[in-house]
Design a protein around this motif. Structure first.
Motif, PDB file in Angstrom:
ATOM      1  N   VAL A   1       0.429  -1.400 -13.396  1.00 28.12           N
ATOM      2  CA  VAL A   1       1.487  -0.901 -14.283  1.00 28.12           C
ATOM      3  C   VAL A   1       0.959   0.205 -15.183  1.00 28.12           C
ATOM      4  O   VAL A   1       1.609   1.246 -15.365  1.00 28.12           O
ATOM      5  CB  VAL A   1       2.078  -2.059 -15.123  1.00 28.12           C
TER       6      VAL A   1
ATOM      7  N   GLN B   1       6.750  -4.054 -13.062  1.00 33.72           N
ATOM      8  CA  GLN B   1       6.784  -4.992 -14.179  1.00 33.72           C
ATOM      9  C   GLN B   1       7.737  -6.150 -13.898  1.00 33.72           C
ATOM     10  O   GLN B   1       7.460  -7.304 -14.236  1.00 33.72           O
ATOM     11  CB  GLN B   1       7.205  -4.277 -15.466  1.00 33.72           C
TER      12      GLN B   1
ATOM     13  N   ALA C   1      11.996  -7.387 -18.803  1.00 35.16           N
ATOM     14  CA  ALA C   1      11.614  -6.498 -17.708  1.00 35.16           C
ATOM     15  C   ALA C   1      12.846  -6.054 -16.916  1.00 35.16           C
ATOM     16  O   ALA C   1      12.962  -4.884 -16.527  1.00 35.16           O
ATOM     17  CB  ALA C   1      10.613  -7.191 -16.787  1.00 35.16           C
TER      18      ALA C   1
END
Length: 296
Positions: A156, A172, A212
């Motif tokens: 990420v 994510q 997320a």
């Protein structure tokens, strides 16, 4: 030097993938097919199995275990995971081989011929493996979870550093969905014991997943950024978002079930992965999201 670096990275990916494959194949309770019928105590109760015992399921676990073991002594070293795989291997394979014989014995109703004599002998042989398995499985699961968490964090951050904010948001969500599955596995939660869920531990993981998905919802609206990152158009990305939302909705449903003390019904347990708001459904939907991600 670059070729050597690429080869080292590829070796690391192959090795970690073999451990993750084993983790996913075993699930939270690889002995469930047997213990759901006969328990794990030394006392054997002669009875017709109520829960289906499938020999191919044990074969899949043995195959994944052998594959992981083939990497355990290879570079790069993954100290905790390597040790956990090597410790788990003999016990798991021994148990699965005995469970395969039990599956054949009961599926083909051989207990009718010998009045459960071989079933009693098998149970006596299986119980020690059942006792040895839990700590070894727990150590393996913890090692893989730690390994994957570190890898995902690095991925990420790399995407963000490169300006690939949408791809970072997608990864994510994958990370958060896998963390959700890992938390359910860590607690040993399945449909049959859903109300034992520790909500204090579950809520933070669910919150991370919800946040997320919220971030992804915003990210996929920016078509200019999608083009910049070489991602598919809005229609395909909306399908991706829908799969991500499905994981979140199912995880939210689990939270709601437990808060309301609504146990999973026996009918739902018969097809738990396709029932609403069950741990098995969260795992299935998470796997579906990963499959879609890998095909983009």
């Amino acid at each position: 030097a670059r070729a050597a670096d690429d080869a080292a990275r590829q070796a690391a990916v192959q090795k970690s993938n073999s451990y993750v494959e084993l983790y996913n194949t075993l699930g939270p309770d690889p002995a469930r097919d047997y213990t759901s019928n006969f328990g794990n105590s030394a006392n054997f109760k002669a009875d017709t199995p109520k829960w289906s015992m499938q020999a191919h399921s044990m074969d899949d676990k043995i195959k994944a275990m052998d594959n992981a073991l083939s990497f355990a002594d290879k570079e790069p070293a993954m100290k905790e995971a390597d040790a956990a795989v090597k410790a788990l291997g003999p016990v798991l394979k021994s148990l699965m081989e005995k469970m395969k014989e039990a599956a054949d014995y009961y599926t083909n109703k051989r207990y009718v011929d010998d009045d459960y004599a071989r079933g009693k002998e098998l149970h006596k042989d299986i119980v020690p493996d059942l006792a040895a398995l839990p700590p070894l499985l727990k150590n393996f699961q913890a090692a893989v979870q730690a390994m994957e968490a570190q890898r995902r964090r690095e991925q990420v951050q790399t995407l963000r550093d490169e300006g690939a904010v949408t791809r970072a948001a997608m990864v994510q969500v994958i990370n958060a969905s896998q963390d959700m599955c890992a938390e359910l596995a860590r607690q040993g939660i399945q449909s049959r014991n859903l109300l034992d869920l520790d909500l204090a531990a579950y809520r933070p993981v669910y919150k991370t997943l919800a946040e997320a998905v919220d971030s992804l919802e915003k990210a996929v609206q920016d078509e200019q950024q999608l083009r910049k990152e070489g991602l598919p158009g809005a229609q395909i990305m909306q399908a991706y978002l829908k799969d991500a939302q499905a994981v979140k909705i199912s995880a939210a449903g689990i939270l709601e079930r437990v808060q309301k003390r609504e146990a999973v019904s026996k009918a739902e347990m018969m097809n738990a992965a396709n029932s609403k708001n069950t741990p098995e459904a969260v795992q299935r939907l998470s796997n579906r999201l990963i499959d879609r991600h890998n095909k983009l």
